[in-house]
Every structure is written in structure tokens, then in C-alpha cells.
Design a protein around this motif. Structure first.
Motif, PDB file in Angstrom:
ATOM      1  N   PHE A 181       0.824  -1.217   0.000  1.00 26.76           N
ATOM      2  CA  PHE A 181       0.000   0.000   0.000  1.00 26.76           C
ATOM      3  C   PHE A 181       0.853   1.260   0.000  1.00 26.76           C
ATOM      4  O   PHE A 181       0.652   2.161  -0.807  1.00 26.76           O
ATOM      5  CB  PHE A 181      -0.936  -0.012   1.216  1.00 26.76           C
ATOM      6  CG  PHE A 181      -1.506   1.337   1.536  1.00 26.76           C
ATOM      7  CD1 PHE A 181      -2.478   1.899   0.727  1.00 26.76           C
ATOM      8  CD2 PHE A 181      -1.056   2.059   2.628  1.00 26.76           C
ATOM      9  CE1 PHE A 181      -3.004   3.148   1.013  1.00 26.76           C
ATOM     10  CE2 PHE A 181      -1.569   3.305   2.924  1.00 26.76           C
ATOM     11  CZ  PHE A 181      -2.550   3.852   2.117  1.00 26.76           C
ATOM     12  N   GLN A 182       1.831   1.334   0.923  1.00 21.91           N
ATOM     13  CA  GLN A 182       2.623   2.559   1.045  1.00 21.91           C
ATOM     14  C   GLN A 182       3.470   2.846  -0.194  1.00 21.91           C
ATOM     15  O   GLN A 182       3.498   3.994  -0.656  1.00 21.91           O
ATOM     16  CB  GLN A 182       3.499   2.502   2.296  1.00 21.91           C
ATOM     17  CG  GLN A 182       4.254   3.793   2.554  1.00 21.91           C
ATOM     18  CD  GLN A 182       4.780   3.855   3.959  1.00 21.91           C
ATOM     19  OE1 GLN A 182       4.043   3.639   4.928  1.00 21.91           O
ATOM     20  NE2 GLN A 182       6.062   4.145   4.117  1.00 21.91           N
ATOM     21  N   PRO A 183       4.189   1.871  -0.779  1.00 21.42           N
ATOM     22  CA  PRO A 183       4.938   2.172  -2.006  1.00 21.42           C
ATOM     23  C   PRO A 183       4.049   2.680  -3.138  1.00 21.42           C
ATOM     24  O   PRO A 183       4.425   3.614  -3.852  1.00 21.42           O
ATOM     25  CB  PRO A 183       5.585   0.829  -2.370  1.00 21.42           C
ATOM     26  CG  PRO A 183       5.661   0.084  -1.096  1.00 21.42           C
ATOM     27  CD  PRO A 183       4.461   0.491  -0.309  1.00 21.42           C
ATOM     28  N   VAL A 184       2.876   2.071  -3.304  1.00 25.39           N
ATOM     29  CA  VAL A 184       1.959   2.517  -4.362  1.00 25.39           C
ATOM     30  C   VAL A 184       1.506   3.947  -4.091  1.00 25.39           C
ATOM     31  O   VAL A 184       1.460   4.788  -5.003  1.00 25.39           O
ATOM     32  CB  VAL A 184       0.748   1.570  -4.459  1.00 25.39           C
ATOM     33  CG1 VAL A 184      -0.310   2.137  -5.405  1.00 25.39           C
ATOM     34  CG2 VAL A 184       1.192   0.193  -4.939  1.00 25.39           C
ATOM     35  N   LEU A 185       1.175   4.238  -2.838  1.00 28.87           N
ATOM     36  CA  LEU A 185       0.740   5.589  -2.481  1.00 28.87           C
ATOM     37  C   LEU A 185       1.832   6.612  -2.757  1.00 28.87           C
ATOM     38  O   LEU A 185       1.592   7.656  -3.380  1.00 28.87           O
ATOM     39  CB  LEU A 185       0.348   5.626  -1.003  1.00 28.87           C
ATOM     40  CG  LEU A 185      -0.017   7.004  -0.435  1.00 28.87           C
ATOM     41  CD1 LEU A 185      -1.307   7.512  -1.057  1.00 28.87           C
ATOM     42  CD2 LEU A 185      -0.136   6.951   1.088  1.00 28.87           C
ATOM     43  N   VAL A 186       3.053   6.324  -2.312  1.00 33.27           N
ATOM     44  CA  VAL A 186       4.153   7.275  -2.473  1.00 33.27           C
ATOM     45  C   VAL A 186       4.500   7.467  -3.946  1.00 33.27           C
ATOM     46  O   VAL A 186       4.743   8.602  -4.397  1.00 33.27           O
ATOM     47  CB  VAL A 186       5.384   6.807  -1.673  1.00 33.27           C
ATOM     48  CG1 VAL A 186       6.599   7.656  -2.000  1.00 33.27           C
ATOM     49  CG2 VAL A 186       5.089   6.858  -0.177  1.00 33.27           C
ATOM     50  N   PHE A 187       4.528   6.381  -4.733  1.00 32.42           N
ATOM     51  CA  PHE A 187       4.810   6.498  -6.159  1.00 32.42           C
ATOM     52  C   PHE A 187       3.751   7.352  -6.854  1.00 32.42           C
ATOM     53  O   PHE A 187       4.064   8.205  -7.703  1.00 32.42           O
ATOM     54  CB  PHE A 187       4.860   5.112  -6.812  1.00 32.42           C
ATOM     55  CG  PHE A 187       6.250   4.572  -6.959  1.00 32.42           C
ATOM     56  CD1 PHE A 187       7.182   5.215  -7.764  1.00 32.42           C
ATOM     57  CD2 PHE A 187       6.639   3.427  -6.280  1.00 32.42           C
ATOM     58  CE1 PHE A 187       8.472   4.726  -7.909  1.00 32.42           C
ATOM     59  CE2 PHE A 187       7.922   2.923  -6.410  1.00 32.42           C
ATOM     60  CZ  PHE A 187       8.844   3.577  -7.222  1.00 32.42           C
ATOM     61  N   THR A 188       2.496   7.135  -6.523  1.00 30.02           N
ATOM     62  CA  THR A 188       1.409   7.898  -7.133  1.00 30.02           C
ATOM     63  C   THR A 188       1.516   9.381  -6.804  1.00 30.02           C
ATOM     64  O   THR A 188       1.403  10.250  -7.689  1.00 30.02           O
ATOM     65  CB  THR A 188       0.047   7.359  -6.662  1.00 30.02           C
ATOM     66  OG1 THR A 188      -0.064   5.970  -6.982  1.00 30.02           O
ATOM     67  CG2 THR A 188      -1.094   8.120  -7.323  1.00 30.02           C
ATOM     68  N   LEU A 189       1.762   9.687  -5.534  1.00 33.94           N
ATOM     69  CA  LEU A 189       1.868  11.087  -5.125  1.00 33.94           C
ATOM     70  C   LEU A 189       3.123  11.745  -5.707  1.00 33.94           C
ATOM     71  O   LEU A 189       3.106  12.934  -6.043  1.00 33.94           O
ATOM     72  CB  LEU A 189       1.881  11.174  -3.595  1.00 33.94           C
ATOM     73  CG  LEU A 189       0.596  10.695  -2.899  1.00 33.94           C
ATOM     74  CD1 LEU A 189       0.762  10.777  -1.388  1.00 33.94           C
ATOM     75  CD2 LEU A 189      -0.600  11.512  -3.357  1.00 33.94           C
TER      76      LEU A 189
END
Length: 290
Positions: A181-189
Motif C-alpha cells: 500500500f505505502q509504495p503505491v501511495l508514495v509512487f502515485t503522489l
């Protein structure tokens, strides 16, 4: 892993644990007064009628929540013991993890607000309101807290099978969906911040010969440069480390690095305003004229 056996049998683990304690302690000593002062200035000098001020106040609060979780981390790595039980360990760990998520979201919203102020100053005025900003802030905090629920359950199961000396050594199984969840969130942002930076840079270059003050343009670009720095140096490495194999030896150093972001956020507040002590309404008017 931090435990008593390692401290007794070798000096290298002891040195590492001492270094972790020193780093977290330094971040606490520097970050607490900086963010407390920044929050005071934001509340005292900048009206919460501005969306940027709303997001920055909540970013400062997020950093303060990180700072108050650090004393027990310092104690843990200095003594390799945890006296408060598993529930306290879970709460303090979640406070630390929430900072990366909430800070990355608030920083992205600040970038988007600056994008609208620079690129679409007139058409975006109905969007850039304090009421909309507060709605977004509430949704952000609810989102962050809800994500704590499955992580807390997974963490509690981890602690049931380990001793209390492993409190802050918790690591997700890379195969666990929650870990991604966190890697996907950070990459998206990060992608959103890159797009915002490119659009604002192009707009400012296009209007370079107009009468707007060059200092304002420099400050605007410094905001975006700092935002990208936050993601690439502090948020992205530790987020990627969570899902990689054999991460045991470098995850804690990356957590130390990630914690430093709360000491640099006050610089973001400074560059976000044309003079930190001016009211935000004056800054928005200046940006609109650009």
C-alpha cells in the motif's frame, strides 16, 4: 534485530543501536521546537481561510505527532528493552508510519494548491477555499487512520510470536497485500508532484518577461524542489524497502532518514510564503498577478 544477546556478544550491533538512538534523539530535539514554532506562526500570522495554510498547519501537526513518538524509540534502541507492552508499541509505531503517509499527502495537496494559484489563479478560486481544504483534511486523516486497522491487526499477531525486544523491528511479509500500500501511495503522489512541478515551471518561464517579481517565482519553484526532495530522499527509499527481501539490515537506517523530514518541513513553510510573516492572502494576490 535489537536484543540483549546482540549487545552482549558483539560491539557492532551495540554501535548501530546507539547510532539509531542518537539520530532519533537529534530529530526529536530539532524537530520539536521547529515544528511547534512553525505551527504557532502559521496559526498566529496566517489566516486559516487560506487552503495552503490549512494544509501546512496539518502538516506541522503530522510532524509533531512523529516527534512525540520518538522518545520511546530512543529508549528502545538505547536499552534494547520495551517496558510498555504490545499495545503501546503498536500505537507508537502507527504514529511513526502515519507521518510518511499523511505528510506525503499534505505535501502533494500543497503542490496542487500552488499549481492552481500559479497556472489557474482566477478559474481556481472557487476550488481553493478553506472549506474545501478542511473537507480534504478530514478525508485525509480518516483515510490514514482507517489504514491503521489492518496493519495494527497484523502487527499484534507479529508481537504475539516475538518478545517485546522486537517492538520497532516489525516488518511486513513482502507477499502481504498491506505491505504494497505505502509504495503505491508514495509512487502515485510523487508522479502528481512531478506533473505539478513541470506545469508550474513551464508557466513561470512563459511569463518570465512580465512584471511579476522574480523572487516570488524563485520561492515558488523552491517549494516544488523541496517537495520532490522530500519524496525522493525521505519517503520513497523507506517505502520501497518495506516490500523488498533481505531488508532487515537497512530498513532501520532508512527509517532514521525518513524521520528527518519533519526537521525540513519548516523550510517548506518559509518558502511557501513571500516572507514567512506575511499573511497568506497577500501571497495569493501576488501569485495571481503573475
Amino acid at each position: 534485530m535489537c536484543n540483549i544477546t546482540l549487545r552482549e556478544n558483539g560491539s557492532a550491533p551495540e554501535i548501530k543501536n546507539t547510532a539509531y538512538a542518537v539520530v532519533f534523539g537529534s530529530v526529536m530535539v530539532v524537530g520539536l521546537p521547529l515544528n511547534a514554532m512553525s505551527l504557532w506562526i502559521l496559526l498566529r500570522r496566517h489566516s486559516l481561510k487560506s487552503p495552503s495554510a490549512v494544509f501546512m498547519v496539518n502538516l506541522a501537526m503530522s510532524d509533531l505527532l512523529l516527534v512525540i513518538s520518538l522518545p520511546m524509540r530512543v529508549y528502545f534502541y538505547a536499552t534494547c528493552t520495551w517496558p510498555l507492552g504490545s499495545m503501546a508499541c503498536i500505537w507508537i509505531t502507527m504514529l511513526f508510519r502515519n507521518n510518511i503517509r499523511s505528510s506525503s499527502i499534505f505535501i502533494t495537496f500543497i503542490s496542487m494548491d500552488r499549481l492552481l494559484a500559479v497556472v489557474y489563479p482566477l478559474r481556481s478560486r472557487h476550488l481553493r477555499t478553506s472549506s474545501n481544504a478542511w473537507r480534504a483534511v478530514v478525508l485525509i486523516w480518516v483515510f490514514v487512520v482507517v489504514m491503521n486497522i489492518p496493519e495494527s491487526v497484523y502487527f499484534s499477531r507479529f508481537l504475539e510470536n516475538n518478545t517485546v525486544t522486537t517492538c520497532f523491528e516489525f516488518q511486513h511479509d513482502p507477499k502481504c497485500p498491506i505491505a504494497h500500500f505505502q509504495p503505491v501511495l508514495v509512487f502515485t503522489l510523487l508522479a502528481v508532484n512531478i506533473v505539478c512541478t513541470a506545469l508550474v515551471s513551464w508557466t513561470l518561464r512563459r511569463h518570465l518577461n512580465e512584471s511579476a517579481k522574480i523572487n516570488n517565482k524563485v520561492n515558488v519553484m523552491l517549494i516544488f524542489a523541496m517537495n520532490l526532495l522530500m519524496f525522493t530522499v525521505f519517503f520513497l527509499p523507506v517505502s520501497l524497502a518495506v516490500v523488498l527481501k533481505n531488508r532487515r539490515h537497512y530498513l532501520t537506517p532508512l527509517l532514521c532518514l525518513a524521520s528527518v523530514n519533519c526537521c525540513l518541513d519548516p523550510l517548506l513553510y518559509y518558502f511557501s510564503f513571500d516572507g514567512f510573516w506575511k499573511r497568506q492572502e497577500d501571497v495569493d494576490s501576488s501569485l495571481a498577478r503573475e
